[in-house]
Design an enzyme around this catalytic site. Structure first.
Site, mmCIF file in Angstrom:
data_model
loop_
_atom_site.group_PDB
_atom_site.id
_atom_site.type_symbol
_atom_site.label_atom_id
_atom_site.label_comp_id
_atom_site.label_asym_id
_atom_site.label_seq_id
_atom_site.Cartn_x
_atom_site.Cartn_y
_atom_site.Cartn_z
ATOM 1 N N LEU A 242 19.402 3.267 -18.384
ATOM 2 C CA LEU A 242 19.372 4.375 -17.426
ATOM 3 C C LEU A 242 17.880 4.066 -16.936
ATOM 4 C CD1 LEU A 242 20.929 7.558 -19.043
ATOM 5 C CD2 LEU A 242 21.828 6.255 -16.912
ATOM 6 N N HIS A 243 17.945 3.626 -15.424
ATOM 7 C CA HIS A 243 16.607 3.239 -14.947
ATOM 8 C C HIS A 243 15.622 4.577 -14.849
ATOM 9 C CE1 HIS A 243 17.748 -0.887 -14.407
ATOM 10 N NE2 HIS A 243 19.122 -0.390 -13.980
ATOM 11 N N ASP A 244 16.153 5.347 -13.540
ATOM 12 C CA ASP A 244 15.487 6.560 -13.142
ATOM 13 C C ASP A 244 14.874 7.457 -14.078
ATOM 14 O OD1 ASP A 244 15.617 5.289 -10.610
ATOM 15 O OD2 ASP A 244 17.611 6.585 -10.220
#
Length: 314
Positions: A242-244
């Site tokens: 999960l990036h953000d």
């Protein structure tokens, strides 16, 4: 200590939704003043709707949502439904939002809010293309010294790109906006894919999330499971990242991250490398650093923190 005041600029997107939820679950540390949306993962009409859906899911319809720029500054818009699904939040079942979309343009609200606040009071978090912030800086340059810090998810160096061989999606979609922000002199912290690819969401963690049993956790788990399928197919793994949420993780627990101050430039000319973040990690150019670039994170501690914050939501 008073909660740190945030503007979250975003293009939800499942991983954007997790970042918003993580911030909302940390009310003692973070105060979300408003959410501004842009086109990116999906078109603007959907990002502004999705932001309102996520706020209502978390029981925070009091936080205003403002729609911003419907396209990048120069390039044509490119979206990522292949990753996020047609809605941008595929995998969950959320009703149409009932909270209103604010009539004021996101850029106008951002400028007004920053100009009314004390200098250094507000942090801007950009989770998508940086169009809204860049346009605000062009329209009202006086906001630049008023911003405490811009913390962005975007770019890459050691990992290259995830949209082209050279460019990460958020920067690639609007490189001219990124260039405007990176050359503005604003304090910058960049969370690139070099760092976020280490934020691996395991099946065991997803089970823990769903096991919380709250409406927010169950819907978030559905989003994550859909989002994870893309990573599973692309990389052949079962623990996609999960990036953000790494942006929010950094604000809450900077000790979980490692990085260094570098000079970062945005490539605008080459059709093959447009949107590349040129990170002078080894100070080859001797140019003054303009950005804190994060490279590593403590993954298990980061996901423990995210689970803790989401568990605070209804």
């Amino acid at each position: 200590m008073a909660a740190r005041k945030l503007i979250i600029d975003t293009d939800p997107g499942q991983d954007d939704a997790f970042a918003i939820l993580m911030a909302l679950g940390a009310r003692e540390a973070l105060e979300v003043l408003g959410i501004t949306t842009c086109a990116g993962n999906i078109p603007l009409a959907l990002t502004q709707r999705n932001a309102r859906q996520v706020l209502e899911l978390a029981g925070r319809p009091d936080i205003p949502v403002f729609a911003g720029c419907p396209r990048p500054m120069v390039k044509a818009l490119e979206t990522a439904e292949r990753v996020h699904g047609d809605s941008g939040l595929d995998g969950c079942d959320l009703p149409q939002p009932t909270m209103p979309l604010q009539s004021e343009h996101a850029v106008a609200w951002m400028i007004r809010t920053l100009m009314a606040a004390a200098e250094g009071e507000i942090t801007v978090c950009t989770l998508g293309p940086m169009t809204n912030l860049a346009v605000a800086m062009v329209m009202e340059p006086r906001i630049v010294p008023r911003i405490r810090e811009v913390v962005l998810m975007g770019g890459g160096f050691f990992e290259g790109g995830n949209t082209t061989p050279a460019a990460e999606f958020n920067i690639y979609v609007d490189p001219h906006a990124a260039h405007t922000v990176f050359t503005s002199g604003v304090p910058l912290t960049m969370v690139p894919i070099d760092c976020t690819y280490q934020a691996k969401m395991t099946p065991e963690w997803l089970s823990e999330l769903r096991g919380l049993g709250t409406q927010t956790a169950v819907q978030a788990a559905g989003m994550a499971e859909f989002y994870q399928r893309y990573g599973n197919e692309k990389f052949g793994v079962t623990d996609y990242c999960l990036h953000d949420p790494c942006v929010i993780g950094y604000l809450l627990a900077p000790h979980l991250f490692e990085g260094r101050d570098c000079h970062v430039a945005i490539e605008l000319q080459s059709p093959k490398t447009i949107g590349m973040t040129i990170v002078d990690w080894w100070n080859v150019t001797k140019l003054a650093p303009n950005c804190r670039v994060l490279k590593k994170l403590d993954n298990s501690a980061f996901y423990e923190l995210m689970l803790e914050k989401i568990s605070c939501l209804p």
